[in-house]
Scaffold this motif. Structure first.
Motif, PDB file in Angstrom:
ATOM      1  N   TRP A   1      29.142  28.210  -3.532  1.00 24.55           N
ATOM      2  CA  TRP A   1      28.940  29.625  -3.262  1.00 24.55           C
ATOM      3  C   TRP A   1      28.180  29.779  -1.950  1.00 24.55           C
ATOM      4  CZ3 TRP A   1      24.030  31.524  -2.680  1.00 24.55           C
ATOM      5  CH2 TRP A   1      22.983  30.752  -3.209  1.00 24.55           C
TER       6      TRP A   1
ATOM      7  N   ASN B   1      32.599  35.278  -3.026  1.00 28.66           N
ATOM      8  CA  ASN B   1      31.550  34.352  -2.579  1.00 28.66           C
ATOM      9  C   ASN B   1      31.699  32.944  -3.147  1.00 28.66           C
ATOM     10  OD1 ASN B   1      29.726  36.252  -1.075  1.00 28.66           O
ATOM     11  ND2 ASN B   1      29.795  37.286  -3.038  1.00 28.66           N
ATOM     12  N   TYR B   2      32.762  32.660  -3.876  1.00 24.61           N
ATOM     13  CA  TYR B   2      32.857  31.398  -4.607  1.00 24.61           C
ATOM     14  C   TYR B   2      34.166  30.675  -4.276  1.00 24.61           C
ATOM     15  CZ  TYR B   2      29.303  33.920  -7.161  1.00 24.61           C
ATOM     16  OH  TYR B   2      28.185  34.648  -7.505  1.00 24.61           O
TER      17      TYR B   2
END
Length: 743
Positions: A253, A137-138
């Motif tokens: 994110w 997610n980053y």
């Protein structure tokens, strides 16, 4: 020539017109409530150290791995014992700040360095570094971060070839310290280069072309990825980075895997708060959530309080209207007074005055205004004087001139502390008054005992008596009287706040039965006995409590006992053994001898304490219907005398106590419940016995105790046998007739 009212009318009219002209202004943006608890998922920790952890992020709970404080494991935060948050359970990425609505995460990241001695030989180097974010997610933010190289003979390179290949870098030179500019990173001592979007990993290296041989004031080169908004380069940076291991950088994110259009309507859609909307990430695939215009909060929480809630634009310090503001759900509108026109907005036309005030109405209006103002002022002065006289009357009536040396609170102080005696602040209610939780301006918690309004002088005297008694007592197991308020119709008492409720709640409350261990019960009873022993024999003037019961025993956060409610207590002169009074007490705890004769002594407290001890051993209320209407004391004595002690004891007490220990505790209770007060022990003897029993539970919490250890201290004083069953098997006990004593 015009009369003076005409001149006055023109002057006031000009003032009205000037005051009514409104210059359009830009409305201030609504503030956002940044309190930590509003952003975390209900029931979850909201902060790690000084970092607020908003949902979908959540702090990992080792004791409950299924607590669901985060949306997915990728959003879990590992909070160390020293209050440092790290991203992921096993990750080593230290979190500095989470910007929820912007989709940003500020973390600390390692600095690569390459250092030399002045002779050109290398002193130390970790100039190469590989950085990978293993969580999907980053990504490294291309808007906020840049690759930075610092040094006077430095070359830094950064590259990535895991997904798509890129390679870039920059060089930094300087030969004289005076050439280094402060606040900029333009190639002299410091250089930067941008990074591409959708970057999840990179490698970097820093090295020197000439081993810093021509630069004596900066013998190291540094390279790192950094948030340029947090980069403030100057000459001191050369030495600062020698000891600095980390630099802050920013990650983008998002909720990965789908776009807003793909995720909306599915069961896994993250934007669950009403009045929220979804927007696609600008750095690769994924989406984020935010509150709609006019709302604020956490869009990832489906909660009317912590989710997206309405912004009150009409708050006094940020009103966007010139005159009158009216809040709506998600918006607002402005209006003007009748003598003005316009949209009323600061960023619009505002409110402009119009000529509608007639000459006569203005003169009459001003006259009425001054008359009303003067009349209101005189009435206010009159009411204030009457209020002060009434307060002084109550002060004298409530014994103010003879008050002990304690703090006097004003009625205004206690109203503010209790939020004007808000119903949500009630700690307990009784026949004579209500106890409220209060908060003083210094944030200290207090308990305020406010009597019910009554014309009964006896109730007022009862409050005054409690002040007189408690002002003479200083014991760790007696609730402390902090002060009182005497300027109200009935005096109010202010105590220390005891947070854990009453002993009755812990013994009989719903869901609390069996919550106290045997060791805790004996320790609490030992503390209560010690405080009563102090009242009877160690206080400057002996005190008889007269209303010992579990509802008058409070527990603090350590379950330490605090005896309270001394309204019925009496000071006993040293030359008297007892006093005669009207019957005061509570059914089930009242000494039968006191009930028959009207004379109370310190042995009356011993009997009431015996009932409390039996409550702790049996877990039963002092009055209950069991086969016939009997009080607990009578039922307990019958069970002991018939050899059925175990049948009446609470199961946890039986499980945790040895036969010898339970026999000794029951024997002590039986002595306290003797119908003849001369057969009851003194409270100091009871306290010594309970202290010994408490020590035995700590030394032998489960195992058997030998007879020598189990010898009763009281049996050495007034009994020849340590067995409860043998001492009382032949005693005859008259069942007590139920009665009700109204306090």
């Amino acid at each position: 020539m015009a009369s003076w009212p005409a001149h006055l009318f023109l002057l006031l009219l000009c003032l009205v017109l000037l005051a009514g002209e409104a210059t359009p202004q830009t409305a201030p943006p609504p503030s956002v409530d940044n309190s930590a608890d509003k952003w975390a998922r209900p029931g979850c920790r909201s902060k790690c150290g000084n970092v607020i952890i908003p949902y979908p992020f959540g702090i990992h709970n080792d004791s409950d791995p299924n607590s669901n404080c985060s949306r997915t494991p990728d959003f879990e935060i590992n909070c160390t014992s020293d209050g440092t948050p790290y991203l992921g359970l096993g990750g080593n990425i230290e979190v500095v700040n989470i910007e929820l609505l912007q989709g940003l995460l500020v973390v600390n990241h390692y600095i690569a360095r390459d250092c030399y001695f002045q002779n050109g030989s290398r002193s130390k180097s970790n100039g190469a570094s590989t950085n990978i974010i293993g969580l999907p997610n980053y990504k490294f933010s291309s808007d906020r971060n840049k690759f930075v190289a610092v040094g006077c003979d430095a070359r830094g390179d950064i590259w990535s070839n895991r997904v798509s290949t890129f390679h870039t870098g920059c060089s930094s030179y300087c030969t004289n310290a005076s050439f280094v500019p402060n606040g900029t990173c333009s190639g002299i001592g410091c250089c930067t280069t941008p990074i591409p979007m959708d970057l999840r990993n990179f490698s970097m290296i820093v090295y020197s072309y000439h081993n810093h041989s021509h630069c004596s004031f900066a013998l190291c080169s540094y390279a790192f990825l950094a948030d340029v908004d947090k980069l403030n380069f100057n000459l001191s940076s050369f030495t600062e980075y020698e000891t600095r291991e980390m630099a802050p950088l920013t990650l983008d994110w998002a909720i990965m895997g789908k776009t807003c259009e793909q995720a909306n309507g599915t069961g896994d859609f993250a934007c669950v708060s009403p009045n929220s909307f979804c927007w696609n990430s600008t750095n690769g695939p994924g989406y984020l959530c935010n509150c709609s215009e006019g709302f604020q909060g956490n869009p990832y929480l489906n909660d009317s309080i912590n989710g997206c809630s309405d912004i009150d634009e009409c708050s006094a310090d940020k009103s966007p209207c010139v005159k009158w503001c009216h809040n709506r759900e998600g918006s607002y509108y402005c209006s003007c007074p009748w003598y003005m026109y316009g949209d009323g907005r600061r960023d619009g036309s505002g409110c402009t005055s119009i000529l509608r005030i007639l000459y006569l109405s203005l003169g009459v209006g001003l006259s009425l205004f001054f008359l009303i103002a003067i009349g209101s002022l005189l009435y206010w002065i009159y009411k204030k004087r009457k209020l002060e006289e009434l307060k002084q009357h109550f002060f004298e009536k409530n014994g103010g001139s003879l008050r002990p040396d304690i703090r006097l609170f004003s009625s205004e102080e206690l109203e503010a502390a209790s939020d004007n005696y808000n119903q949500t602040r009630i700690l307990g209610e009784g026949g004579t008054g209500t106890v409220y939780r209060g908060v003083l301006p210094d944030q200290n918690l207090i308990a305020i005992k406010k009597a019910k309004i009554s014309n009964d002088e006896a109730e007022v005297q009862q409050f005054i008596n409690e002040v007189e008694v408690l002002s003479r007592i200083n014991h760790r197991n007696v609730v402390k009287l902090l002060g009182c308020c005497l300027e109200t119709q009935v005096p109010m008492l202010v105590y220390e706040f005891v947070p854990n409720g009453t002993l009755a709640h812990h013994v009989h409350g719903e869901g609390r039965r069996g919550s106290l261990s045997l060791e805790a019960r004996l320790r609490i009873s030992s503390e209560v006995a010690g405080s009563l022993s102090y009242l009877h024999s160690a206080a400057s003037t002996p005190v008889i409590h007269r209303d010992v019961k579990t509802t008058n025993i409070l527990l603090d956060h350590n379950l330490t006992a605090k005896v309270s409610d001394f309204g019925a207590s009496r000071l006993v002169p040293l030359d008297q053994n007892g006093l005669v009074s009207l019957i005061r007490g509570t059914f089930g705890y009242l000494d039968p001898e006191y009930f028959q004769t009207g004379e109370f002594t310190d042995k009356s407290d011993v009997y009431s304490f015996g009932v409390v001890l039996v409550e702790l051993l049996t877990g039963k209320k002092p009055v209950a219907k069991m086969q016939a209407v009997k009080n607990l004391a009578t039922l307990f004595m019958e069970c002991v005398n018939s050899g059925r002690l175990v049948e009446i004891l609470e199961q946890r007490v039986v499980d945790e106590g040895t036969p010898e220990l339970l026999d000794a505790a029951a024997e002590l209770a039986m002595k306290c419940l003797s119908l003849n007060s001369h057969d009851r022990p003194l409270m100091r003897e009871v306290a010594m016995e309970l202290e010994a029993l408490t020590r035995r539970t700590r030394i032998h919490p489960w195992g058997n105790v030998n007879v020598e250890e189990g010898d009763s201290l009281l049996s050495k004083v007034g009994s020849s046998s340590p067995s409860v069953l043998r001492d009382y098997v032949n005693s005859s006990i008259e069942p007590m007739v139920p009665f009700e004593i109204v306090r």
